[in-house]
Design a protein around this motif. Structure first.
Motif, PDB file in Angstrom:
ATOM      1  N   GLY A  48       0.880  -1.170   0.000  1.00 11.99           N
ATOM      2  CA  GLY A  48       0.000   0.000   0.000  1.00 11.99           C
ATOM      3  C   GLY A  48       0.913   1.213   0.000  1.00 11.99           C
ATOM      4  N   ILE A  51       1.631   8.149   1.176  1.00 12.59           N
ATOM      5  CA  ILE A  51       1.156   9.391   0.560  1.00 12.59           C
ATOM      6  C   ILE A  51       2.311  10.079  -0.176  1.00 12.59           C
ATOM      7  CG2 ILE A  51      -0.730   9.663   2.206  1.00 12.59           C
ATOM      8  CD1 ILE A  51       0.903  11.820   3.620  1.00 12.59           C
ATOM      9  N   ILE A  74      -6.686   5.459   9.862  1.00 14.39           N
ATOM     10  CA  ILE A  74      -7.010   4.086   9.432  1.00 14.39           C
ATOM     11  C   ILE A  74      -6.112   3.804   8.239  1.00 14.39           C
ATOM     12  CG2 ILE A  74      -8.763   2.547   8.474  1.00 14.39           C
ATOM     13  CD1 ILE A  74     -10.893   4.198   9.965  1.00 14.39           C
ATOM     14  N   ASN A  76      -2.077   2.246   8.294  1.00 13.35           N
ATOM     15  CA  ASN A  76      -0.761   2.733   8.736  1.00 13.35           C
ATOM     16  C   ASN A  76       0.353   2.293   7.792  1.00 13.35           C
ATOM     17  OD1 ASN A  76       1.051   3.798  10.993  1.00 13.35           O
ATOM     18  ND2 ASN A  76       1.829   1.723  10.761  1.00 13.35           N
ATOM     19  N   SER A  77       0.253   1.060   7.290  1.00  9.59           N
ATOM     20  CA  SER A  77       1.299   0.457   6.463  1.00  9.59           C
ATOM     21  C   SER A  77       2.647   0.605   7.172  1.00  9.59           C
ATOM     22  CB  SER A  77       1.304   1.092   5.068  1.00  9.59           C
ATOM     23  OG  SER A  77       2.169   0.399   4.227  1.00  9.59           O
ATOM     24  N   TRP A  80       4.433   5.944   7.132  1.00 12.61           N
ATOM     25  CA  TRP A  80       4.881   7.154   6.442  1.00 12.61           C
ATOM     26  C   TRP A  80       3.949   8.343   6.767  1.00 12.61           C
ATOM     27  CZ3 TRP A  80       9.105   8.818   3.953  1.00 12.61           C
ATOM     28  CH2 TRP A  80       8.994   9.853   3.031  1.00 12.61           C
ATOM     29  N   GLY A 100      -3.182  -5.217   9.280  1.00 14.21           N
ATOM     30  CA  GLY A 100      -2.074  -6.147   9.059  1.00 14.21           C
ATOM     31  C   GLY A 100      -2.300  -6.981   7.818  1.00 14.21           C
ATOM     32  N   GLY A 101      -3.286  -6.590   7.011  1.00 10.15           N
ATOM     33  CA  GLY A 101      -3.636  -7.365   5.819  1.00 10.15           C
ATOM     34  C   GLY A 101      -2.609  -7.251   4.706  1.00 10.15           C
ATOM     35  N   SER A 105       2.795  -5.267   6.658  1.00  6.06           N
ATOM     36  CA  SER A 105       2.220  -4.153   7.423  1.00  6.06           C
ATOM     37  C   SER A 105       2.256  -4.387   8.941  1.00  6.06           C
ATOM     38  CB  SER A 105       0.794  -3.817   6.956  1.00  6.06           C
ATOM     39  OG  SER A 105      -0.037  -4.937   7.015  1.00  6.06           O
ATOM     40  N   GLY A 128      -5.745  -3.723  14.105  1.00  8.03           N
ATOM     41  CA  GLY A 128      -7.201  -3.728  14.221  1.00  8.03           C
ATOM     42  C   GLY A 128      -7.833  -3.469  12.867  1.00  8.03           C
ATOM     43  N   ILE A 129      -9.070  -3.874  12.743  1.00  9.48           N
ATOM     44  CA  ILE A 129      -9.762  -3.748  11.454  1.00  9.48           C
ATOM     45  C   ILE A 129     -10.870  -2.712  11.578  1.00  9.48           C
ATOM     46  CG2 ILE A 129     -11.122  -5.013   9.724  1.00  9.48           C
ATOM     47  CD1 ILE A 129      -9.791  -7.588  10.685  1.00  9.48           C
TER      48      ILE A 129
HETATM   49  C1  LIG Z   1      -2.548   2.498   1.357  1.00 10.24           C
HETATM   50  S1  LIG Z   1      -1.947   1.667   2.766  1.00 10.24           S
HETATM   51  C2  LIG Z   1      -1.754   2.962   3.929  1.00 10.24           C
HETATM   52  C3  LIG Z   1      -0.601   3.864   3.612  1.00 10.24           C
HETATM   53  C4  LIG Z   1      -0.259   4.826   4.717  1.00 10.24           C
HETATM   54  N1  LIG Z   1      -1.385   5.669   5.060  1.00 10.24           N
HETATM   55  C5  LIG Z   1       0.914   5.678   4.308  1.00 10.24           C
HETATM   56  O1  LIG Z   1       0.739   6.804   3.808  1.00 10.24           O
HETATM   57  O2  LIG Z   1       2.062   5.196   4.453  1.00 10.24           O
HETATM   58  C6  LIG Z   1      -3.395   0.862   3.334  1.00 10.24           C
HETATM   59  C7  LIG Z   1      -3.205   0.096   4.639  1.00 10.24           C
HETATM   60  O3  LIG Z   1      -4.517  -0.123   5.177  1.00 10.24           O
HETATM   61  C8  LIG Z   1      -4.589  -1.399   5.771  1.00 10.24           C
HETATM   62  N2  LIG Z   1      -6.016  -1.777   5.752  1.00 10.24           N
HETATM   63  C9  LIG Z   1      -6.759  -2.205   4.718  1.00 10.24           C
HETATM   64  N3  LIG Z   1      -8.047  -2.376   5.084  1.00 10.24           N
HETATM   65  C10 LIG Z   1      -8.110  -2.046   6.404  1.00 10.24           C
HETATM   66  C11 LIG Z   1      -9.165  -2.021   7.370  1.00 10.24           C
HETATM   67  N4  LIG Z   1     -10.438  -2.356   7.037  1.00 10.24           N
HETATM   68  N5  LIG Z   1      -8.859  -1.631   8.630  1.00 10.24           N
HETATM   69  C12 LIG Z   1      -7.616  -1.278   8.972  1.00 10.24           C
HETATM   70  N6  LIG Z   1      -6.580  -1.289   8.100  1.00 10.24           N
HETATM   71  C13 LIG Z   1      -6.822  -1.653   6.830  1.00 10.24           C
HETATM   72  C14 LIG Z   1      -3.654  -2.278   4.936  1.00 10.24           C
HETATM   73  O4  LIG Z   1      -3.134  -3.365   5.698  1.00 10.24           O
HETATM   74  C15 LIG Z   1      -2.564  -1.272   4.505  1.00 10.24           C
HETATM   75  O5  LIG Z   1      -1.441  -1.360   5.338  1.00 10.24           O
END
Ligand SMILES: C[S@@+](CC[C@H](N)C(=O)[O-])C[C@H]1O[C@@H](n2cnc3c(N)ncnc32)[C@H](O)[C@@H]1O
Length: 272
Positions: A48, A51, A74, A76-77, A80, A100-101, A105, A128-129
Motif C-alpha cells: 500500500g 502518501i 485508518i 498505517n502500512s 509514512w 495487518g492485511g 504491514s 485492528g480492522i
Molecule cells: C494504502 S496503505 C496505507 C498507507 C499509509 N497511510 C501511508 O501513507 O504510508 C493501506 C493500509 O490499510 C490497511 N487496511 C486495509 N483495510 C483495512 C481495514 N479495514 N482496517 C484497517 N486497516 C486496513 C492495509 O493493511 C494497509 O497497510
C-alpha cells in the motif's frame, strides 16, 4: 516548518531507500510515481503506497495553524503518513490502526511504534480492522474522541462509508476527516454518500496527488484557507482539461485553422 527532509532521514536511517514525488511523465506514465515506496535489499516494503510528497506539503499547510489534539488514522502500512502527521503535530496524541492485511504491514506497526519512541512523539500504532475495531481503539487510546482523522485503509466505496460511520460518533465539534485516494480510486460515489450523511462540507482536493477529499465544518479559518488553495472549481478544471486537450492536438488545430482560412465562405464548416 517543512518535515520532508527529516521524514526521508528517519526511513533512510533504518536502511530504506525512499522514492516519492516523481513525475509520471518522466516515469513512463506510471500513475503511482508520485507516491511513496520504501525499498530495502531490492524488496518493496510498501504494498500500500505511502502518501505523495505533494501531499506531505498539503499536510504542512493544513497543520501550519490548525492544531488538533487527538488524531486517528485508518491504514498505517509503514507509518509514512502517521509519522508525517506526528512530526507536524508534536502536541497531539496519534493512534493509527492497521489490519495487518497488506504484506509486511504488521512489521510496519512495530516500526512505527519504534520511530515514535525514538522521536519522543506520542504515537501508537495498533493492529485492528475498521470498522469493527475503531470504537475499542478510540476508547482505549484516545479517551473516546477524535479531532482529526485520516482515512487510508481499503479503497472501496463501501469501505470508506463504513470507515466514516465508525469514526463519526467520536468526531469532536469542528472535527476534520481526510480521505486519501478519493478521486484516484474512483471513490466519488462513497464520498457523495458520506456527503448525504454528514453534517458539514466535503471538498475534493484536486491539488493533492491522489485527489483527497476533506470533511470539515467550515468554521475553522485555518482549515478552510488550505482547503481553498488545494481545491478547484469545476469551471477552472474544465478549462484546464480543455487547454490540455487543445495542446495535445495543437497540430490538428493548426491544420484546421489553415484550412478554415482557405475555405472562404465555407469556413463555417470547420469548427474549432
Ligand atoms: C494504502 S496503505 C496505507 C498507507 C499509509 N497511510 C501511508 O501513507 O504510508 C493501506 C493500509 O490499510 C490497511 N487496511 C486495509 N483495510 C483495512 C481495514 N479495514 N482496517 C484497517 N486497516 C486496513 C492495509 O493493511 C494497509 O497497510
Amino acid at each position: 516548518m517543512p518535515i520532508i527532509n527529516k521524514l526521508f532521514e528517519i526511513y533512510e536511517a533504518r536502511g530504506f531507500e525512499v522514492s516519492s514525488g516523481l513525475n509520471p511523465c518522466h516515469m513512463e506514465n506510471d500513475a503511482a510515481a508520485p507516491f511513496t515506496c520504501l525499498f530495502k535489499n531490492g524488496t518493496t516494503y510498501t504494498n500500500g503506497l505511502g502518501i505523495a510528497m505533494q501531499e506531505i506539503y498539503f499536510l504542512e499547510c493544513l497543520f501550519a495553524d490548525y492544531r488538533p489534539k487527538k488524531i486517528f488514522l485508518i491504514g498505517n502500512s509503514f507509518g509514512w503518513s502517521t509519522i508525517a502527521i506526528a512530526l507536524l503535530n508534536p502536541q497531539a496524541r496519534i493512534v493509527a490502526l492497521d489490519s495487518g492485511g497488506d504484506p509486511k504491514s504488521l512489521e510496519g506497526l512495530e516500526m512505527t511504534n519504534d520511530i515514535g519512541r525514538e522521536l519522543t512523539l506520542d504515537v501508537k500504532a495498533v493492529k485492528g480492522i475498521s470498522p469493527q475495531d475503531v470504537g475499542t481503539a478510540v476508547a482505549e487510546h484516545l479517551d473516546g474522541s477524535i479531532d482529526f482523522c485520516f482515512i487510508d485503509g481499503l479503497h472501496t466505496n463501501e469501505q470508506i462509508v463504513l470507515d466514516y460511520k465508525a469514526v463519526q460518533p467520536f468526531l469532536t465539534e469542528n472535527g476534520v476527516m481526510l480521505f486519501h485516494d478519493a478521486i484516484s480510486c474512483g471513490m466519488e460515489p462513497g464520498i457523495e454518500e458520506i456527503k448525504e450523511l454528514a453534517n458539514g462540507n466535503i471538498d475534493y482536493l484536486q491539488g493533492t496527488s491522489s485527489g483527497m477529499a476533506i470533511l470539515h465544518s467550515g468554521n475553522l479559518s485555518e482549515v478552510t484557507a488550505t482547503v481553498k488553495t488545494f481545491s478547484f472549481d469545476d469551471r477552472l478544471l474544465d478549462f484546464m482539461k480543455q487547454k490540455h486537450r487543445q495542446e495535445k492536438h495543437r497540430h490538428l488545430h493548426r491544420w484546421k485553422r489553415s484550412l478554415k482560412k482557405r475555405a472562404g465562405p465555407f469556413s463555417f464548416l470547420f469548427t474549432q
